[in-house]
Design a protein around this motif. Structure first.
Motif, short mmCIF file in Angstrom:
data_model
loop_
_atom_site.label_atom_id
_atom_site.label_comp_id
_atom_site.label_asym_id
_atom_site.label_seq_id
_atom_site.Cartn_x
_atom_site.Cartn_y
_atom_site.Cartn_z
N UNK A 24 0.81 -1.21 0.00
CA UNK A 24 0.00 0.00 0.00
C UNK A 24 0.84 1.26 0.00
N UNK A 25 1.87 1.29 0.83
CA UNK A 25 2.76 2.46 0.88
C UNK A 25 3.49 2.62 -0.45
N UNK A 26 3.96 1.51 -1.01
CA UNK A 26 4.68 1.57 -2.29
C UNK A 26 3.77 2.11 -3.39
N UNK A 27 2.52 1.66 -3.44
CA UNK A 27 1.60 2.14 -4.46
C UNK A 27 1.27 3.61 -4.28
N UNK A 28 1.15 4.05 -3.05
CA UNK A 28 0.88 5.47 -2.79
C UNK A 28 2.06 6.32 -3.27
N UNK A 29 3.27 5.90 -2.97
CA UNK A 29 4.46 6.67 -3.37
C UNK A 29 4.60 6.68 -4.89
N UNK A 30 4.47 5.53 -5.53
CA UNK A 30 4.59 5.47 -6.98
C UNK A 30 3.49 6.28 -7.65
N UNK A 31 2.28 6.16 -7.16
CA UNK A 31 1.17 6.93 -7.72
C UNK A 31 1.36 8.42 -7.56
N UNK A 32 1.88 8.85 -6.40
CA UNK A 32 2.12 10.27 -6.18
C UNK A 32 3.21 10.80 -7.10
N UNK A 33 4.26 10.02 -7.30
CA UNK A 33 5.34 10.45 -8.20
C UNK A 33 4.83 10.57 -9.63
N UNK A 34 4.08 9.59 -10.09
CA UNK A 34 3.52 9.65 -11.44
C UNK A 34 2.55 10.81 -11.59
N UNK A 35 1.78 11.07 -10.55
CA UNK A 35 0.82 12.18 -10.59
C UNK A 35 1.54 13.52 -10.70
N UNK A 36 2.58 13.69 -9.89
CA UNK A 36 3.34 14.95 -9.93
C UNK A 36 4.03 15.12 -11.28
N UNK A 37 4.66 14.07 -11.78
CA UNK A 37 5.33 14.17 -13.07
C UNK A 37 4.34 14.47 -14.19
N UNK A 38 3.18 13.87 -14.12
CA UNK A 38 2.16 14.16 -15.13
C UNK A 38 1.60 15.56 -15.01
N UNK A 39 1.51 16.07 -13.78
CA UNK A 39 0.95 17.39 -13.57
C UNK A 39 1.87 18.50 -14.08
N UNK A 40 3.18 18.27 -14.06
CA UNK A 40 4.10 19.28 -14.54
C UNK A 40 4.35 19.15 -16.04
N UNK A 41 3.70 18.18 -16.67
CA UNK A 41 3.80 18.04 -18.13
C UNK A 41 4.98 17.23 -18.60
N UNK A 42 5.63 16.54 -17.70
CA UNK A 42 6.79 15.73 -18.10
C UNK A 42 6.31 14.41 -18.67
N UNK A 43 6.78 14.03 -19.87
CA UNK A 43 6.39 12.73 -20.42
C UNK A 43 6.99 11.59 -19.60
#
Length: 51
Positions: A24-43
């Motif tokens: 659960x912690x791993x999925x939260x961290x990975x999801x948050x990183x992907x969310x932030x990278x997607x929000x800043x427009x990084x492919x």
């Protein structure tokens, strides 16, 4: 992915199953990183948008 991580984290605490908590912690961290990278427009892996 973040919602699944939160769900597994809660289930891990309720049923005292350590592996669910760690996953659960791993999925939260990975999801948050992907969310932030997607929000800043990084492919990510060649894609600008993940559906």
């Amino acid at each position: 992915m973040i919602l699944l991580g939160v769900l597994l984290l809660i289930l891990g605490f309720v049923f005292s199953i350590a592996i669910l908590t760690y996953v659960g912690v791993a999925l939260i961290v990975i999801g948050a990183v992907l969310w932030v990278l997607g929000a800043v427009g990084r492919p990510i892996a060649g894609r600008k948008v993940w559906y």
